[in-house]
Design an enzyme around this catalytic site. Structure first.
Site, short mmCIF file in Angstrom:
data_model
loop_
_atom_site.label_atom_id
_atom_site.label_comp_id
_atom_site.label_asym_id
_atom_site.label_seq_id
_atom_site.Cartn_x
_atom_site.Cartn_y
_atom_site.Cartn_z
N SER A 73 -52.55 30.52 -34.10
CA SER A 73 -53.96 30.24 -33.85
C SER A 73 -54.69 29.64 -35.04
CB SER A 73 -54.66 31.50 -33.36
OG SER A 73 -54.29 32.63 -34.12
N HIS A 131 -52.57 30.72 -26.85
CA HIS A 131 -53.11 29.38 -27.12
C HIS A 131 -52.23 28.27 -26.55
CE1 HIS A 131 -56.61 30.08 -29.67
NE2 HIS A 131 -55.94 31.01 -30.31
N LYS A 187 -58.70 32.23 -22.33
CA LYS A 187 -58.73 30.96 -23.07
C LYS A 187 -58.68 29.80 -22.06
CE LYS A 187 -57.49 32.68 -27.57
NZ LYS A 187 -56.54 33.67 -28.08
#
Ligand SMILES: *Cc1c(COP(=O)(O)O)cnc(C)c1O
Length: 398
Positions: free
Chosen positions: A192, A220, A251
């Site tokens: 990240s 991610h 996300k």
């Protein structure tokens, strides 16, 4: 010790907190929260500032405020109420949980899945259950904080932290523990703070050779990597080859919260028996499930969102390079720009904010001191005009 009744309780602790906050003020590293007064999109309104271009959200596919996603949350809320007011094994499981979990499993190429309140909780609920006494946890040094904490909760297991993406180091540690009852390699799919990818093909090959389990937190990567956004495994042609995938609904899927573990059916059933957040903490609320289910539907129907995201990343990278910035390389939607001192990263972020761009500086203790950075994150929702405005702001503050 007699307490002076006129002083607040815990005076030593209060004094320490005040001292540390003052030190952060002096160093220019104290975080101030900004208050958005609209949904997160390519832009947002910030209280006291007006419209800014958002270059720091995890809204990779532009689904956070997508009408279908909001409608999915609303419909679930109306039908199931605010929540079942129970943990899963008592009366907290709805057909919505079951159906979303199957959809998540199918998406990431696993047999089964189990939702958690967040991916943070999923990691903490998973790793201590997997790693029994004598087992060895092998964790990349740049893994997400939730993995680090989860490994700390696995008391009795041995912990080995290998150098970032260093396969020789990982192999040495696997070899040294070849006699342990179990070996578990834990890695972020996309790191990240760096935006780079775990070398999953090499990790899988080592896991085969040393009989280790691979756990990949793809928070991610999901929705971002691979032609259909199925994550780091899809990117490397390894769908179905990762033993355990954890991920967030918050996300790319645009959700408010929620996370999951996807794995083989036995392992998921074992988590239902043993995982402490499953046993002692409420089920994920219906609105969160409804939003995630709708987001998956949109993504299945519109894989071009993923291509748009990739094109935006390439455009932004090229624009930054043209101005002399040297962003760290990586295939994800995270484009970090190294700045150096923490205070400098925060000051640059402040100047960009004044120029109408929301992008956050990350410094110590999130990254090592001296390696502070601006972390630019792209979204499929950004239009070229947003990116051009952002690039103009970068040029102005440089
Ligand atoms: C963001 C992130 C998490 C936390 O996800 P939440 O669902 O917000 O708890 C966990 N792991 C990684 C790798 C992340 O990037």
């Amino acid at each position: 010790m007699a307490r002076d009744e006129r002083e607040p309780r815990g005076s030593g602790i209060r004094a320490r907190v005040a001292r540390e906050l003052q030190a952060m003020d002096a160093a220019g590293t104290r975080k101030r929260l900004r208050h958005l007064t609209t949904a997160t999109g390519p832009t947002a309104q910030v209280e006291g500032r007006g419209e800014v271009i958002v270059l720091c959200s995890n809204n990779y596919l532009g689904l956070a405020a997508h009408p279908e996603v909001v409608a999915g949350a609303e419909a679930a809320l109306r039908r199931y109420g605010a929540g079942p007011a129970s943990v899963r094994f008592i009366s907290g499981t709805t057909d919505l949980h079951r159906d979303l979990e199957q959809a998540l499993a199918d998406w990431v190429g696993a047999e089964a899945a189990l939702t958690y309140a967040s991916c943070w909780t999923a990691n903490e609920g998973l790793i201590p259950v997997l790693a029994a006494a004598g087992d060895v946890l092998l964790s990349d040094e740049l893994n997400h904080a939730s993995i680090i904490d989860a490994c700390r909760l696995a008391r009795g297991a041995e912990r080995e932290v290998y150098r970032h993406a260093d396969m020789a180091d990982l192999e040495g540690r696997l070899r040294a523990h070849a006699g342990a009852p179990g070996r578990i390699i834990v890695t972020d799919g996309v790191f990240s703070m760096e935006g780079d990818l775990a070398p999953l093909p090499e990790i899988v090959a080592l896991a085969d050779r040393y009989d280790a389990l691979v756990v990949c937190d793809d928070s991610h990567g999901l929705g971002v990597l691979g032609a259909r956004g199925r994550g780091t495994a899809e990117h490397f042609g390894l769908l179905g080859r990762i033993d355990v995938i954890t991920g967030t609904l918050g996300k790319a899927l645009g959700g408010a919260a929620g996370g999951f573990v996807a794995a083989g059916r036995d392992l998921v059933d074992y988590l239902i028996q043993r995982s402490r957040p499953q046993l002692f903490s409420n089920a994920v609320p219906p609105a969160v499930l409804g939003a995630a289910a709708a987001a998956l539907d949109v993504l299945r129907r519109e894989p071009e969102r993923v291509q748009r995201l990739h094109a935006n990343v390439a455009y932004m990278r090229q624009g930054l390079r043209a101005q002399g910035y040297r962003p760290l390389e990586g295939a994800s939607a995270i484009v970090p720009i190294l700045v150096g001192p923490t205070a400098e990263a925060m000051a640059q972020s402040e100047r960009l904010f004044d120029a109408g761009v929301l992008v956050v500086g990350f410094g110590y203790p999130v990254v090592p001191e001296g390696a502070a950075r601006l972390r630019v994150q792209l979204s499929a929702a950004h239009e070229r005009t947003h990116l051009d405005r952002a690039l103009a702001a970068f040029a102005a503050v440089r």
